[in-house]
Design an enzyme around this catalytic site. Structure first.
Site, PDB file in Angstrom:
ATOM      1  N   TYR A  70       0.840  -1.209   0.000  1.00  0.00           N
ATOM      2  CA  TYR A  70       0.000   0.000   0.000  1.00  0.00           C
ATOM      3  C   TYR A  70       0.879   1.265   0.000  1.00  0.00           C
ATOM      4  CZ  TYR A  70      -3.814   3.101   1.524  1.00  0.00           C
ATOM      5  OH  TYR A  70      -4.741   4.113   1.632  1.00  0.00           O
ATOM      6  N   LYS A 109       1.034   4.167  -2.860  1.00  0.00           N
ATOM      7  CA  LYS A 109       0.654   5.550  -2.570  1.00  0.00           C
ATOM      8  C   LYS A 109       1.837   6.521  -2.737  1.00  0.00           C
ATOM      9  CE  LYS A 109      -3.728   4.901  -1.709  1.00  0.00           C
ATOM     10  NZ  LYS A 109      -4.754   5.482  -2.599  1.00  0.00           N
TER      11      LYS A 109
HETATM   12  P1  NAP Z   1     -13.413   2.375   0.724  1.00  0.00           P
HETATM   13  O1  NAP Z   1     -14.418   2.753   1.748  1.00  0.00           O
HETATM   14  O2  NAP Z   1     -12.932   0.975   0.677  1.00  0.00           O
HETATM   15  O3  NAP Z   1     -14.002   2.785  -0.728  1.00  0.00           O
HETATM   16  C1  NAP Z   1     -13.283   2.538  -1.892  1.00  0.00           C
HETATM   17  C2  NAP Z   1     -14.243   2.376  -3.049  1.00  0.00           C
HETATM   18  O4  NAP Z   1     -13.474   2.060  -4.230  1.00  0.00           O
HETATM   19  C3  NAP Z   1     -15.215   1.203  -2.834  1.00  0.00           C
HETATM   20  O5  NAP Z   1     -16.522   1.555  -3.256  1.00  0.00           O
HETATM   21  C4  NAP Z   1     -14.616   0.129  -3.726  1.00  0.00           C
HETATM   22  O6  NAP Z   1     -15.567  -0.814  -4.167  1.00  0.00           O
HETATM   23  C5  NAP Z   1     -14.060   0.950  -4.872  1.00  0.00           C
HETATM   24  N1  NAP Z   1     -13.070   0.187  -5.643  1.00  0.00           N
HETATM   25  C6  NAP Z   1     -12.196  -0.735  -5.189  1.00  0.00           C
HETATM   26  N2  NAP Z   1     -11.495  -1.251  -6.199  1.00  0.00           N
HETATM   27  C7  NAP Z   1     -11.927  -0.641  -7.338  1.00  0.00           C
HETATM   28  C8  NAP Z   1     -11.597  -0.765  -8.707  1.00  0.00           C
HETATM   29  N3  NAP Z   1     -10.677  -1.652  -9.124  1.00  0.00           N
HETATM   30  N4  NAP Z   1     -12.236   0.023  -9.617  1.00  0.00           N
HETATM   31  C9  NAP Z   1     -13.199   0.886  -9.209  1.00  0.00           C
HETATM   32  N5  NAP Z   1     -13.564   1.039  -7.930  1.00  0.00           N
HETATM   33  C10 NAP Z   1     -12.936   0.287  -6.993  1.00  0.00           C
HETATM   34  O7  NAP Z   1     -12.125   3.295   0.845  1.00  0.00           O
HETATM   35  P2  NAP Z   1     -11.931   4.763   1.478  1.00  0.00           P
HETATM   36  O8  NAP Z   1     -11.509   4.607   2.875  1.00  0.00           O
HETATM   37  O9  NAP Z   1     -13.091   5.625   1.138  1.00  0.00           O
HETATM   38  O10 NAP Z   1     -10.644   5.220   0.658  1.00  0.00           O
HETATM   39  C11 NAP Z   1     -10.721   5.951  -0.543  1.00  0.00           C
HETATM   40  C12 NAP Z   1      -9.307   6.307  -0.987  1.00  0.00           C
HETATM   41  O11 NAP Z   1      -8.653   7.026   0.049  1.00  0.00           O
HETATM   42  C13 NAP Z   1      -8.433   5.086  -1.277  1.00  0.00           C
HETATM   43  O12 NAP Z   1      -7.578   5.364  -2.362  1.00  0.00           O
HETATM   44  C14 NAP Z   1      -7.637   4.922   0.000  1.00  0.00           C
HETATM   45  O13 NAP Z   1      -6.422   4.265  -0.222  1.00  0.00           O
HETATM   46  C15 NAP Z   1      -7.425   6.380   0.374  1.00  0.00           C
HETATM   47  N6  NAP Z   1      -7.142   6.592   1.798  1.00  0.00           N
HETATM   48  C16 NAP Z   1      -8.018   6.177   2.763  1.00  0.00           C
HETATM   49  C17 NAP Z   1      -7.699   6.411   4.084  1.00  0.00           C
HETATM   50  C18 NAP Z   1      -8.615   5.996   5.196  1.00  0.00           C
HETATM   51  O14 NAP Z   1      -8.194   6.125   6.358  1.00  0.00           O
HETATM   52  N7  NAP Z   1      -9.827   5.545   4.929  1.00  0.00           N
HETATM   53  C19 NAP Z   1      -6.498   7.044   4.426  1.00  0.00           C
HETATM   54  C20 NAP Z   1      -5.638   7.444   3.424  1.00  0.00           C
HETATM   55  C21 NAP Z   1      -5.970   7.225   2.097  1.00  0.00           C
HETATM   56  P3  NAP Z   1     -15.717  -2.213  -3.317  1.00  0.00           P
HETATM   57  O15 NAP Z   1     -15.985  -1.818  -1.904  1.00  0.00           O
HETATM   58  O16 NAP Z   1     -16.860  -2.891  -3.982  1.00  0.00           O
HETATM   59  O17 NAP Z   1     -14.401  -2.914  -3.480  1.00  0.00           O
END
Ligand code: NAP
Length: 246
Positions: free
Chosen positions: A154, A158
């Site tokens: 990861y 990133k």
């Molecule tokens: P999340 O709740 O898991 O949502 C991610 C969404 O992306 C889900 O709807 C997922 O669908 C979809 N997805 C996954 N694989 C995909 C693909 N191949 N093509 C199209 N859509 C896809 O994640 P989040 O926490 O909102 O995170 C969003 C972004 O922020 C990510 O890039 C994550 O790395 C980044 N981020 C998050 C955090 C945190 O603390 N949450 C911190 C830093 C960065 P499914 O659920 O059906 O797989």
């Protein structure tokens, strides 16, 4: 309205941070293409956008697929008669210590988080270039800046997103297209919901602002970078983490 007349593509818009970004940009006037592998979730986001009297489409797209992302950009440009903003938000985790990390976990994370960002950016730049205006925001992570034990795949993806962002910023500045990264800290979404309470408390103890972030904290930063207000900013990493990395 900061974003009136703009068409924004948000990947991973079905839930969590992506959904918050889609709704935020819509609330400031943008029309939204809500892209996700989960069509039902994307459809619900699009429904909420339409309820704000904006145009919206839900699209089932796997960002790992070159074909699907090219078709996505073409379809959006035709249907909405424009494509101005891309938020590369879709991302996954497959955590594990490096000696136990399986090759498929490495590949899956690099494919979605980094190759997916490349695919969508390349597909959408074609249309942004036509109108010589564009805003790309790539969602990185504090883990891409600091590293994290158990998240080598990861963190590499990133950190890769940050290098990619700076390169695109340099390549497309002459065409009035900016490209920036937002690096969130720990944000309360389905992705982090499974963290044990003890781990959450440990994380919070390292955050000067004393709380986990919410999806809206990230969405506000994306709004800024995609609006005219952020027009002189490119190639930057905006860290939205409650002061965790200073
Ligand atoms: P999340 O709740 O898991 O949502 C991610 C969404 O992306 C889900 O709807 C997922 O669908 C979809 N997805 C996954 N694989 C995909 C693909 N191949 N093509 C199209 N859509 C896809 O994640 P989040 O926490 O909102 O995170 C969003 C972004 O922020 C990510 O890039 C994550 O790395 C980044 N981020 C998050 C955090 C945190 O603390 N949450 C911190 C830093 C960065 P499914 O659920 O059906 O797989």
């Amino acid at each position: 309205m900061l974003l009136s007349g703009r068409v924004a593509v948000v990947t991973g818009a079905g839930q969590g941070i992506g959904k918050a970004i889609a709704l935020k940009l819509a609330s400031w006037g943008a029309d939204i293409a809500a892209v996700d592998v989960n069509l039902d979730a994307a459809t619900e986001t699009a429904r909420e956008v339409k309820a704000m009297d904006r145009r919206a489409a839900a699209m089932k797209v796997d960002v790992v697929s070159v074909k699907e992302t090219e078709e996505m950009a073409e379809k959006i440009f035709k249907e909405f008669e424009g494509l101005h903003i891309l938020v590369n938000n879709a991302g996954i985790t497959r955590d594990g210590l490096i000696l136990r990390m399986k090759e498929e976990d490495w590949d899956a994370v690099l494919n979605v988080n980094l190759k997916g960002t490349f695919n969508c950016t390349k597909a959408c730049l074609k249309y942004m270039s036509k109108v010589r205006w564009g805003r790309i925001v790539n969602i990185s992570s504090v883990v891409g800046v600091l590293g994290n034990a158990g998240q080598a795949n990861y963190a590499a993806s990133k950190a890769g997103v940050i290098g990619f962002t700076k390169s695109i910023a340099r390549e497309f500045a002459g065409r009035n297209i900016t490209c920036n990264a937002v690096a969130p800290g720990y944000i309360e979404t389905p992705m982090t919901a499974s963290l044990p309470e003890k781990v959450k408390e440990e994380i919070i103890s390292k955050i000067p602002l004393g709380r986990l972030g919410g999806p809206n904290d990230v969405a506000e930063a994306v709004l800024y970078l995609t609006s005219n207000a952020g027009g002189y900013i490119t190639g930057q990493v905006l860290e939205v983490n409650g002061g965790m990395s200073m």
